[in-house]
Motif scaffolding. Structure first.
Motif, PDB file in Angstrom:
ATOM      1  N   GLN A  11       0.832  -1.199   0.000  1.00 11.16           N
ATOM      2  CA  GLN A  11       0.000   0.000   0.000  1.00 11.16           C
ATOM      3  C   GLN A  11       0.873   1.258   0.000  1.00 11.16           C
ATOM      4  O   GLN A  11       0.627   2.204  -0.743  1.00 11.16           O
ATOM      5  N   ARG A  12       1.902   1.233   0.845  1.00 14.01           N
ATOM      6  CA  ARG A  12       2.874   2.342   0.899  1.00 14.01           C
ATOM      7  C   ARG A  12       4.065   1.965   0.042  1.00 14.01           C
ATOM      8  O   ARG A  12       4.560   0.853   0.132  1.00 14.01           O
TER       9      ARG A  12
ATOM     10  N   SER B 173       3.847  12.088  -7.989  1.00 11.83           N
ATOM     11  CA  SER B 173       2.543  11.869  -7.341  1.00 11.83           C
ATOM     12  C   SER B 173       2.530  10.464  -6.735  1.00 11.83           C
ATOM     13  O   SER B 173       3.382   9.621  -7.055  1.00 11.83           O
ATOM     14  N   GLY B 174       1.542  10.218  -5.900  1.00  5.05           N
ATOM     15  CA  GLY B 174       1.406   8.882  -5.306  1.00  5.05           C
ATOM     16  C   GLY B 174       1.261   7.800  -6.365  1.00  5.05           C
ATOM     17  O   GLY B 174       1.842   6.716  -6.245  1.00  5.05           O
ATOM     18  N   GLY B 175       0.500   8.105  -7.403  1.00  5.76           N
ATOM     19  CA  GLY B 175       0.301   7.118  -8.470  1.00  5.76           C
ATOM     20  C   GLY B 175       1.592   6.836  -9.219  1.00  5.76           C
ATOM     21  O   GLY B 175       1.897   5.692  -9.567  1.00  5.76           O
TER      22      GLY B 175
ATOM     23  N   THR C 216      -3.653   0.428  -4.281  1.00  4.55           N
ATOM     24  CA  THR C 216      -4.237   1.744  -4.578  1.00  4.55           C
ATOM     25  C   THR C 216      -4.945   2.367  -3.371  1.00  4.55           C
ATOM     26  O   THR C 216      -5.497   3.457  -3.481  1.00  4.55           O
ATOM     27  N   SER C 217      -4.870   1.705  -2.226  1.00  4.32           N
ATOM     28  CA  SER C 217      -5.649   2.188  -1.075  1.00  4.32           C
ATOM     29  C   SER C 217      -5.140   3.506  -0.499  1.00  4.32           C
ATOM     30  O   SER C 217      -5.894   4.230   0.142  1.00  4.32           O
TER      31      SER C 217
ATOM     32  N   VAL D 273      -2.647   3.355 -11.874  1.00  2.00           N
ATOM     33  CA  VAL D 273      -1.972   2.196 -11.272  1.00  2.00           C
ATOM     34  C   VAL D 273      -2.690   0.903 -11.682  1.00  2.00           C
ATOM     35  O   VAL D 273      -2.051  -0.087 -12.060  1.00  2.00           O
ATOM     36  N   LEU D 274      -4.012   0.939 -11.668  1.00  2.00           N
ATOM     37  CA  LEU D 274      -4.767  -0.248 -12.094  1.00  2.00           C
ATOM     38  C   LEU D 274      -4.492  -0.558 -13.569  1.00  2.00           C
ATOM     39  O   LEU D 274      -4.426  -1.727 -13.959  1.00  2.00           O
TER      40      LEU D 274
END
Ligand code: ADP
Ligand code: MG
Length: 264
Positions: free
Chosen positions: A108-109, A162-164, A188-189, A199-200
């Motif tokens: 997740q991280r 970015s996170g993605g 992706t949570s 990401v998906l």
């Protein structure tokens, strides 16, 4: 089943897996078979043991009982005999480390190294763990960053992404080890909703290459479209499993129905 299925030996076979943390009996006899080249999506409420199951498969946790086979190889143990009876012997940590290189994991991280660029993050373990030359590792990293759509960002540091984008670097980093199996634990949570899709999409294209994947996620659309098999876990057991259509549209078990009613 996707077109990538290569042979009869399942990539993953989990047999009667138990895991206890002190008094907590967290996995209570998990059975799971993931055919080579297929995608298995694992659903279930928080605390049901999904992460623990992935961590056991990846040998990040020792197991209390049961067996895990990856690509036909017993994980963590060697079969032998003790006083004439069949017995299991724990493998040397070096052997476990070798087994683990077959498995890529995405959390997740993203846990990228903050002081390294995207490229540096994808190069690092190839050199440290696989002993690849810097130039070979770099060539592979360039190729993988292109595959996850980050060619233009390869010299950026995690804080500039970015996170993605960071999660896509983490996927490229895992793929750089040439795993035979990829485990995704709620990848992706932690992302803002508008970054989930990219990401998906990378995960979907990875599935299309025939990679064997176990994906813990609450993304029901992904499960419906990409999974060959959906597994619903609760209270440390597999409550129900089957084709996405069956489990998601007409679940047999009340616990699955309740869960889906809450997430859909
Ligand atoms: P999920 O991923 O389905 O939310 P987890 O596998 O993280 O569930 O956790 C299942 C149960 O195991 C939870 O009750 C959790 O508190 C417990 N657990 C997980 N890891 C540990 C640990 N290292 N020590 C003690 N309990 C743990
Ligand atoms: Mg979890």
């Amino acid at each position: 089943m996707s077109a990538g299925v290569r042979d009869e030996t399942p990539m993953v076979e989990v047999v009667d897996l138990h895991k206890e943390f002190g008094d907590a009996h967290v996995l209570r006899g998990v059975d799971l078979t993931v055919p080579t080249g297929s995608v298995c999506v694992v659903l279930g409420p928080s605390g049901s043991g999904k992460s623990t199951a992935l961590r056991c498969i990846n040998q990040l946790e020792s197991i209390t009982a049961g067996r895990i086979y990856v690509d036909g190889e017993l994980m963590g143990f060697r079969e032998g005999t003790h006083r004439g009876a069949p017995a299991l012997f724990a493998l040397h940590p070096r052997e476990i480390a070798r087994q683990r290189t077959k498995i890529g994991m995405v959390f997740q991280r993203f846990n990228l190294f903050p002081h390294m660029t995207a490229l540096g993050n994808v190069v690092e373990a190839q050199v440290q763990v696989l002993g690849r030359s810097k130039s070979a590792a770099r060539a592979r990293a360039v190729e993988l960053l292109e595959r996850v759509g980050l060619t233009d960002h390869r010299d950026h540091y995690p804080a500039q992404l970015s996170g993605g984008q960071q999660q896509r670097v983490a996927i490229a980093r895992a793929l750089a080890m040439d795993p035979e199996l990829m485990l995704f634990d709620e990848p992706t949570s932690a992302l803002d909703p508008e970054l989930v899709g990219e990401v998906l999409a990378v995960m979907r294209s990875l599935a299309e290459t025939g990679m064997t994947m176990i994906v813990v996620t609450h993304e029901i659309g992904f499960a419906r479209e990409v999974a060959d098999q959906v597994v619903f876990m609760a209270d440390g057991v597999v409550v129900e499993q089957g084709l996405p259509e069956q489990v998601l549209t007409s679940p047999r078990e009340a616990r699955t129905q309740d869960f889906l009613a809450r997430v859909l």
